[in-house]
Design a protein around this motif. Structure first.
Motif, PDB file in Angstrom:
ATOM      1  N   THR A  64     -19.693  35.596  18.734  1.00  0.00           N
ATOM      2  CA  THR A  64     -20.148  34.280  18.255  1.00  0.00           C
ATOM      3  C   THR A  64     -19.582  33.940  16.878  1.00  0.00           C
ATOM      4  O   THR A  64     -19.669  32.801  16.438  1.00  0.00           O
ATOM      5  CB  THR A  64     -21.685  34.211  18.183  1.00  0.00           C
ATOM      6  N   LEU A  65     -18.989  34.922  16.195  1.00  0.00           N
ATOM      7  CA  LEU A  65     -18.498  34.703  14.828  1.00  0.00           C
ATOM      8  C   LEU A  65     -17.004  34.433  14.761  1.00  0.00           C
ATOM      9  O   LEU A  65     -16.503  33.950  13.736  1.00  0.00           O
ATOM     10  CB  LEU A  65     -18.858  35.902  13.950  1.00  0.00           C
ATOM     11  N   CYS A  81     -13.831  39.938  15.494  1.00  0.00           N
ATOM     12  CA  CYS A  81     -15.084  40.577  15.099  1.00  0.00           C
ATOM     13  C   CYS A  81     -15.512  41.474  16.245  1.00  0.00           C
ATOM     14  O   CYS A  81     -15.638  41.011  17.387  1.00  0.00           O
ATOM     15  CB  CYS A  81     -16.153  39.528  14.791  1.00  0.00           C
ATOM     16  N   TYR A 137     -28.433  40.792  13.761  1.00  0.00           N
ATOM     17  CA  TYR A 137     -28.613  39.348  13.613  1.00  0.00           C
ATOM     18  C   TYR A 137     -27.567  38.521  14.346  1.00  0.00           C
ATOM     19  O   TYR A 137     -27.814  37.360  14.665  1.00  0.00           O
ATOM     20  CB  TYR A 137     -28.582  38.971  12.129  1.00  0.00           C
ATOM     21  N   TYR A 138     -26.372  39.084  14.567  1.00  0.00           N
ATOM     22  CA  TYR A 138     -25.273  38.326  15.171  1.00  0.00           C
ATOM     23  C   TYR A 138     -24.543  39.165  16.208  1.00  0.00           C
ATOM     24  O   TYR A 138     -24.348  40.361  16.014  1.00  0.00           O
ATOM     25  CB  TYR A 138     -24.243  37.910  14.106  1.00  0.00           C
ATOM     26  N   GLU A 139     -24.121  38.509  17.279  1.00  0.00           N
ATOM     27  CA  GLU A 139     -23.217  39.129  18.244  1.00  0.00           C
ATOM     28  C   GLU A 139     -21.792  38.821  17.785  1.00  0.00           C
ATOM     29  O   GLU A 139     -21.504  37.682  17.366  1.00  0.00           O
ATOM     30  CB  GLU A 139     -23.459  38.589  19.649  1.00  0.00           C
ATOM     31  N   HIS A 181     -25.246  43.511  12.739  1.00  0.00           N
ATOM     32  CA  HIS A 181     -25.253  43.431  14.205  1.00  0.00           C
ATOM     33  C   HIS A 181     -26.641  43.121  14.761  1.00  0.00           C
ATOM     34  O   HIS A 181     -26.760  42.567  15.860  1.00  0.00           O
ATOM     35  CB  HIS A 181     -24.702  44.714  14.811  1.00  0.00           C
ATOM     36  N   ASN A 225     -28.932  35.070   7.353  1.00  0.00           N
ATOM     37  CA  ASN A 225     -28.009  34.019   7.761  1.00  0.00           C
ATOM     38  C   ASN A 225     -26.728  34.168   6.963  1.00  0.00           C
ATOM     39  O   ASN A 225     -26.761  34.177   5.724  1.00  0.00           O
ATOM     40  CB  ASN A 225     -28.605  32.631   7.499  1.00  0.00           C
ATOM     41  N   LEU A 226     -25.603  34.285   7.662  1.00  0.00           N
ATOM     42  CA  LEU A 226     -24.317  34.307   6.978  1.00  0.00           C
ATOM     43  C   LEU A 226     -24.056  32.949   6.361  1.00  0.00           C
ATOM     44  O   LEU A 226     -24.442  31.922   6.928  1.00  0.00           O
ATOM     45  CB  LEU A 226     -23.190  34.613   7.970  1.00  0.00           C
ATOM     46  N   LYS A 257     -15.178  31.289  12.897  1.00  0.00           N
ATOM     47  CA  LYS A 257     -16.035  30.725  11.850  1.00  0.00           C
ATOM     48  C   LYS A 257     -15.398  30.908  10.473  1.00  0.00           C
ATOM     49  O   LYS A 257     -14.586  31.798  10.265  1.00  0.00           O
ATOM     50  CB  LYS A 257     -17.416  31.400  11.837  1.00  0.00           C
ATOM     51  N   SER A 277     -24.358  36.592   2.539  1.00  0.00           N
ATOM     52  CA  SER A 277     -25.400  36.097   3.432  1.00  0.00           C
ATOM     53  C   SER A 277     -26.651  35.780   2.621  1.00  0.00           C
ATOM     54  O   SER A 277     -26.785  36.192   1.471  1.00  0.00           O
ATOM     55  CB  SER A 277     -25.718  37.136   4.510  1.00  0.00           C
TER      56      SER A 277
END
Length: 188
Positions: A133-134, A97, A128-130, A126, A173-174, A137, A161
């Motif tokens: 960190t994904l 990612c 909401y998430y770096e 982007h 939220n994914l 997952k 999401s």
């Protein structure tokens, strides 16, 4: 308190009878289920192995004050089952990612969808998430959408999401599922 007899599976595939008890909580007098053995003993079961220590301490999410949450209204139109069943929802594993160059919102996902070929999906999350960190997952994606070109890259699907508004601010939220679910597992 209300009691019920329940069957609890054991590791060896047999079942043991346990007593299900509904205990009220102290605050709102709501009832929560608990489980305990009927005879009060567990002599026939081997002691459980201690849980492995976590690699990193788990971070507790701040509780949501649901009185401040705004949810979009449900659609009034119905979708027939044949139309719904044409959508192919799959569990996908995030292999890579990265942020898309020259874009503030887009992340580029390289996904294992169980086919043996990498699937590329771009998502505008982007804020909401770096990306780092994904990686690793297990997410949910719809895989049979036609490719859509974004920033010169074909996006072959959509990551699912959940979105709501809280105090006027959008939250995303994914949908992440248990990592034991294999890549390519179909959702029904």
């Amino acid at each position: 308190m209300e009691s019920k007899k329940l069957e609890k599976p054991r590791e060896n595939g047999t079942f043991s009878t346990v007593q299900g008890v509904m205990k009220p909580d102290e605050e709102g007098r709501r009832v929560f289920p608990t489980m305990k053995p009927l005879d009060g003993s567990r002599k026939d079961e081997a002691p459980a192995a201690p849980a492995p220590a976590a690699a990193a301490p788990a971070q507790k999410a701040a509780p949501i004050d649901f009185s401040k949450v705004e949810i979009e209204p449900l659609f009034a139109d119905f979708v027939d089952f044949d139309t719904f069943s044409k959508s192919d929802f799959r569990a996908v594993k995030v292999k890579e990612c990265t942020a898309v160059p020259k874009s503030k919102k887009l992340l580029k996902f390289v996904l294992d969808d169980g086919t043996g070929a990498d699937r590329i999906i771009l998502s505008g999350i982007h804020d909401y998430y770096e990306p780092q960190t994904l990686v690793g997952k297990t997410l949910i994606a719809i895989t049979n959408l036609p490719p859509r070109k974004m920033m010169g890259i074909d996006s072959c699907g959509m990551i699912i999401s959940a979105i709501h508004h809280e105090e006027g601010e959008e939250r995303l939220n994914l949908l992440m599922v248990d990592d034991r679910i294999p890549a390519g597992a179909k959702l029904y």
